[in-house]
Design an enzyme around this catalytic site. Structure first.
Site, PDB file in Angstrom:
ATOM      1  N   ARG A 249       1.133  -1.322  -0.033  1.00  0.00           N
ATOM      2  CA  ARG A 249      -0.204   0.211   0.206  1.00  0.00           C
ATOM      3  C   ARG A 249       0.793   1.329   0.014  1.00  0.00           C
ATOM      4  NH1 ARG A 249      -3.095  -3.012   3.918  1.00  0.00           N
ATOM      5  NH2 ARG A 249      -5.015  -3.779   3.023  1.00  0.00           N
TER       6      ARG A 249
ATOM      7  N   LYS B  23       2.484  12.185 -10.493  1.00  0.00           N
ATOM      8  CA  LYS B  23       1.771  11.526 -10.555  1.00  0.00           C
ATOM      9  C   LYS B  23       2.605   9.825 -11.537  1.00  0.00           C
ATOM     10  CE  LYS B  23      -1.434  13.956 -13.248  1.00  0.00           C
ATOM     11  NZ  LYS B  23      -1.858  14.774 -14.361  1.00  0.00           N
TER      12      LYS B  23
ATOM     13  N   GLU C 145       9.133  19.368 -23.407  1.00  0.00           N
ATOM     14  CA  GLU C 145       8.309  19.650 -22.167  1.00  0.00           C
ATOM     15  C   GLU C 145       8.620  20.628 -21.528  1.00  0.00           C
ATOM     16  OE1 GLU C 145       6.075  17.680 -20.658  1.00  0.00           O
ATOM     17  OE2 GLU C 145       5.575  15.992 -21.487  1.00  0.00           O
TER      18      GLU C 145
ATOM     19  N   LYS D  85       6.720  24.068 -12.932  1.00  0.00           N
ATOM     20  CA  LYS D  85       5.487  22.637 -13.045  1.00  0.00           C
ATOM     21  C   LYS D  85       5.077  23.022 -11.403  1.00  0.00           C
ATOM     22  CE  LYS D  85       3.956  18.168 -14.017  1.00  0.00           C
ATOM     23  NZ  LYS D  85       4.157  16.528 -14.230  1.00  0.00           N
TER      24      LYS D  85
ATOM     25  N   GLU E 104      -5.398  17.572  -9.286  1.00  0.00           N
ATOM     26  CA  GLU E 104      -6.262  17.973 -11.010  1.00  0.00           C
ATOM     27  C   GLU E 104      -7.321  18.445 -10.798  1.00  0.00           C
ATOM     28  OE1 GLU E 104      -3.617  16.580 -14.407  1.00  0.00           O
ATOM     29  OE2 GLU E 104      -5.524  16.733 -15.383  1.00  0.00           O
TER      30      GLU E 104
ATOM     31  N   ARG F 234      -4.299  22.059 -12.591  1.00  0.00           N
ATOM     32  CA  ARG F 234      -3.218  21.518 -12.829  1.00  0.00           C
ATOM     33  C   ARG F 234      -3.676  20.605 -14.704  1.00  0.00           C
ATOM     34  NH1 ARG F 234       0.042  16.372 -10.142  1.00  0.00           N
ATOM     35  NH2 ARG F 234       0.751  15.703 -11.132  1.00  0.00           N
TER      36      ARG F 234
ATOM     37  N   ASN G 261      -1.174  20.144 -18.950  1.00  0.00           N
ATOM     38  CA  ASN G 261      -1.775  18.890 -20.240  1.00  0.00           C
ATOM     39  C   ASN G 261      -1.957  19.462 -22.108  1.00  0.00           C
ATOM     40  OD1 ASN G 261      -2.143  16.852 -18.750  1.00  0.00           O
ATOM     41  ND2 ASN G 261      -4.581  17.409 -18.297  1.00  0.00           N
TER      42      ASN G 261
ATOM     43  N   HIS H 177      -0.981  17.891 -25.035  1.00  0.00           N
ATOM     44  CA  HIS H 177      -1.215  16.125 -24.264  1.00  0.00           C
ATOM     45  C   HIS H 177      -2.295  15.664 -25.003  1.00  0.00           C
ATOM     46  CE1 HIS H 177       2.549  17.248 -22.346  1.00  0.00           C
ATOM     47  NE2 HIS H 177       2.824  16.554 -21.745  1.00  0.00           N
TER      48      HIS H 177
ATOM     49  N   HIS I 126      -0.983  12.814 -26.595  1.00  0.00           N
ATOM     50  CA  HIS I 126      -1.533  11.217 -26.437  1.00  0.00           C
ATOM     51  C   HIS I 126      -2.437  10.360 -27.206  1.00  0.00           C
ATOM     52  CE1 HIS I 126      -1.569  12.206 -21.684  1.00  0.00           C
ATOM     53  NE2 HIS I 126      -0.486  11.828 -22.344  1.00  0.00           N
TER      54      HIS I 126
ATOM     55  N   HIS J 143       6.718  10.763 -26.541  1.00  0.00           N
ATOM     56  CA  HIS J 143       6.266  11.889 -26.325  1.00  0.00           C
ATOM     57  C   HIS J 143       6.710  13.061 -26.062  1.00  0.00           C
ATOM     58  CE1 HIS J 143       3.333  12.305 -22.624  1.00  0.00           C
ATOM     59  NE2 HIS J 143       4.932  13.760 -21.893  1.00  0.00           N
TER      60      HIS J 143
HETATM   61  N1  LIG Z   1       4.232  11.190 -14.221  1.00  0.00           N
HETATM   62  C1  LIG Z   1       4.394  12.583 -14.998  1.00  0.00           C
HETATM   63  O1  LIG Z   1       4.531  13.198 -14.612  1.00  0.00           O
HETATM   64  C2  LIG Z   1       5.149  12.350 -16.412  1.00  0.00           C
HETATM   65  C3  LIG Z   1       5.300  13.714 -17.021  1.00  0.00           C
HETATM   66  C4  LIG Z   1       5.570  13.647 -18.654  1.00  0.00           C
HETATM   67  C5  LIG Z   1       5.708  12.288 -19.174  1.00  0.00           C
HETATM   68  N2  LIG Z   1       6.459  10.861 -18.220  1.00  0.00           N
HETATM   69  C6  LIG Z   1       6.451   9.661 -18.459  1.00  0.00           C
HETATM   70  O2  LIG Z   1       7.965   9.933 -18.783  1.00  0.00           O
HETATM   71  C7  LIG Z   1       7.706   8.615 -20.418  1.00  0.00           C
HETATM   72  C8  LIG Z   1       8.784   9.467 -21.286  1.00  0.00           C
HETATM   73  O3  LIG Z   1       9.867   9.029 -20.393  1.00  0.00           O
HETATM   74  P1  LIG Z   1      11.283   9.518 -20.972  1.00  0.00           P
HETATM   75  O4  LIG Z   1      11.413  10.677 -22.573  1.00  0.00           O
HETATM   76  O5  LIG Z   1      12.195   9.663 -19.958  1.00  0.00           O
HETATM   77  O6  LIG Z   1      11.927   7.673 -22.021  1.00  0.00           O
HETATM   78  P2  LIG Z   1      11.907   6.987 -21.727  1.00  0.00           P
HETATM   79  O7  LIG Z   1      12.026   6.814 -19.972  1.00  0.00           O
HETATM   80  O8  LIG Z   1      12.122   5.736 -21.719  1.00  0.00           O
HETATM   81  O9  LIG Z   1      13.992   7.172 -21.309  1.00  0.00           O
HETATM   82  C9  LIG Z   1      13.914   7.400 -23.100  1.00  0.00           C
HETATM   83  C10 LIG Z   1      15.063   6.574 -24.144  1.00  0.00           C
HETATM   84  O10 LIG Z   1      16.368   7.008 -23.056  1.00  0.00           O
HETATM   85  C11 LIG Z   1      16.594   5.830 -22.245  1.00  0.00           C
HETATM   86  N3  LIG Z   1      17.666   6.842 -21.976  1.00  0.00           N
HETATM   87  C12 LIG Z   1      17.827   7.179 -20.176  1.00  0.00           C
HETATM   88  N4  LIG Z   1      18.400   7.578 -19.593  1.00  0.00           N
HETATM   89  C13 LIG Z   1      19.493   7.782 -20.211  1.00  0.00           C
HETATM   90  C14 LIG Z   1      20.891   8.111 -20.786  1.00  0.00           C
HETATM   91  N5  LIG Z   1      21.242   8.950 -19.158  1.00  0.00           N
HETATM   92  N6  LIG Z   1      22.274   8.114 -21.457  1.00  0.00           N
HETATM   93  C15 LIG Z   1      21.140   7.084 -22.473  1.00  0.00           C
HETATM   94  N7  LIG Z   1      20.322   6.571 -22.640  1.00  0.00           N
HETATM   95  C16 LIG Z   1      18.968   7.096 -21.281  1.00  0.00           C
HETATM   96  C17 LIG Z   1      16.220   4.998 -22.240  1.00  0.00           C
HETATM   97  O11 LIG Z   1      16.883   3.703 -21.837  1.00  0.00           O
HETATM   98  C18 LIG Z   1      14.832   5.738 -23.347  1.00  0.00           C
HETATM   99  O12 LIG Z   1      15.645   4.167 -24.284  1.00  0.00           O
HETATM  100  C19 LIG Z   1       6.200   8.698 -20.380  1.00  0.00           C
HETATM  101  O13 LIG Z   1       5.699   7.462 -20.415  1.00  0.00           O
HETATM  102  C20 LIG Z   1       4.916   9.630 -20.088  1.00  0.00           C
HETATM  103  O14 LIG Z   1       4.076   9.052 -20.413  1.00  0.00           O
HETATM  104  C21 LIG Z   1       5.087  10.880 -17.118  1.00  0.00           C
HETATM  105 ZN   LIG Z   2       4.626  15.433 -21.111  1.00  0.00          ZN
END
Ligand SMILES: NC(=O)c1ccc[n+]([C@@H]2O[C@H](COP(=O)([O-])OP(=O)(O)OC[C@H]3O[C@@H](n4cnc5c(N)ncnc54)[C@H](O)[C@@H]3O)[C@@H](O)[C@H]2O)c1
Ligand SMILES: [Zn+2]
Length: 368
Positions: free
Chosen positions: A127, A148, A190, A232, A242, A246, A250, A253, A257, A270
């Site tokens: 939990r 999130k 972003e 943010k 949200e 908040r 988006n 987005h 999405h 993304h």
């Molecule tokens: N929780 C939230 O508020 C929120 C906000 C924005 C995005 N997200 C989520 O984040 C995700 C996208 O995140 P992302 O773009 O970081 O993608 P990701 O985590 O897939 O990383 C992108 C790629 O880069 C590689 N990588 C990461 N760090 C590295 C480094 N330092 N050196 C070499 N390679 C590296 C990873 O292995 C991957 O292949 C989506 O799923 C999205 O929904 C969440």
């Molecule tokens: Zn985003």
């Protein structure tokens, strides 16, 4: 030079600090020990196989062990497809294998995918146990604020999740040097979003510092990550769950999405999807007479300078995109809601947007 910057996310008793700067990976153990984290409970470092190749998770684990914390590492495959229940289950298994208890901590070492996934496991295992985010992508500056966490369902992105604030975010900027170029650009989408919705001065600063940012200069990086996190945090602290404001985060987005869902989370990152979504939102704002001419061009110009796409992939049909947007979890009661832009630095949530106008703008923004 110690270019460390600290941003406080102010959420009452769930407040936490984001520390941004070079060389943090090797100091995590000491930082936690100095904050009184007790060594009796084991910790689990979660990372993906790409990130693991660079030794970042090992460095975090070594730093923790050196400070007396028992630590294991769990690996997941890289990419958005890891944000699913099957992979989450392998992490629950790893948590049992490592005997994590209620006082244990999970360390998410990776991009937004590892953060969302490991954070979700932390939110649900027993939990909810504490977690620390160690972002390794630029995009993850965004996911590191707001709590999130979640995974995807085949029918929709981020449909299974929770709000679970991390105890801290330790953002080591030196790890960004190994980030593939495409991921650097994707993360910048972003950053542009944060500037576009909130801070015209920051947007103007970005416009004149594109070369320094793309060259990953330390001060430019720490600066944009801190500013992005601050914006943010300012929004989230006004509306943690949200219920209203908040939702301005988006911006870009709703379409973003839909593009990700329709491409099966492959072929488009993304950030790329959000870049196209922001240009779409600006074009729609113009179409509805909500913003001055030129806002879309300015946005498009900056995104192009960062090497981001600004047109809808031609293989996606407009009616299909529209349907997908209607099923977005932010769409309430079959109505289209968009975050539209009035000027750079100011956006507004608009409900019941006319579907015909949406279709017109979608058509106009399709790749030639
Ligand atoms: N929780 C939230 O508020 C929120 C906000 C924005 C995005 N997200 C989520 O984040 C995700 C996208 O995140 P992302 O773009 O970081 O993608 P990701 O985590 O897939 O990383 C992108 C790629 O880069 C590689 N990588 C990461 N760090 C590295 C480094 N330092 N050196 C070499 N390679 C590296 C990873 O292995 C991957 O292949 C989506 O799923 C999205 O929904 C969440
Ligand atoms: Zn985003």
């Amino acid at each position: 030079m110690n270019a460390e910057v600290r941003v406080q996310v102010d959420l009452g008793e769930r407040s936490y600090d984001i520390v941004i700067g070079p060389g943090l990976l090797d100091r995590i153990g000491l930082m936690l020990a100095s904050q009184g984290w007790e060594a009796d409970s084991p910790g689990l470092v979660v990372t993906d196989r790409n990130v693991a190749k660079f030794g970042y998770a090992d460095r975090v684990a070594s730093s923790l062990r050196a400070a007396g914390f028992q630590t294991s590492i769990a690996l997941v495959e890289p990419g958005e497809s890891a944000k699913c229940l099957e992979v989450a289950k392998t992490l629950y298994d790893a948590a049992f294998d490592a005997s994590l208890d209620r006082k244990s901590m999970i360390f998410a070492v990776g991009g937004g995918v590892v953060g969302d996934l490991a954070g979700f496991v932390a939110a649900t295992y027993m939990r909810g146990i504490a977690w620390i985010q160690v972002p390794t992508t630029i995009l993850a500056h965004d996911s590191s604020v707001g709590g999130k966490v979640g995974i995807n369902h085949p029918r929709g992105k981020n449909m299974i999740g929770a709000f679970h604030q991390p105890s801290a975010v330790l953002f080591d900027t030196s790890v960004l040097r190994t980030l593939p170029d495409r991921e650097v650009r994707s993360g910048l989408a972003e950053v542009v979003k944060h500037a576009a919705i909130w801070d015209e001065d920051f947007f103007s600063w970005l416009e004149v510092h594109v070369p320094q940012i793309l060259a990953l200069q330390d001060s430019a990086l720490s600066g944009i990550l801190a500013k992005g996190c601050q914006i943010k945090a300012a929004v989230v602290s006004r509306d943690e769950r949200e219920s209203g404001m908040r939702a301005i985060l988006n911006f870009g987005h709703t379409l973003g999405h839909a593009l990700e869902t329709l491409s099966g989370y492959r072929g488009i990152t993304h950030g790329e999807a959000v870049a196209i979504g922001m240009v779409f939102a600006a074009a729609l704002s113009e179409e509805l007479g909500m913003c001055a001419a030129g806002v879309k061009e300015r946005l498009e110009h900056l995104l192009l300078a960062f090497g981001l796409p600004v047109r809808i992939p031609k293989e996606l049909a407009e009616p299909e995109i529209l349907q997908c947007m209607l099923h977005d979890k932010k769409a309430v009661g079959g109505h289209l809601t968009f975050v539209l832009i009035e000027k750079i630095g100011r956006v507004r949530i608009v409900k019941n947007v006319d579907a015909a106008a949406v279709l017109r703008v979608l058509e106009r923004l399709r790749e030639a």
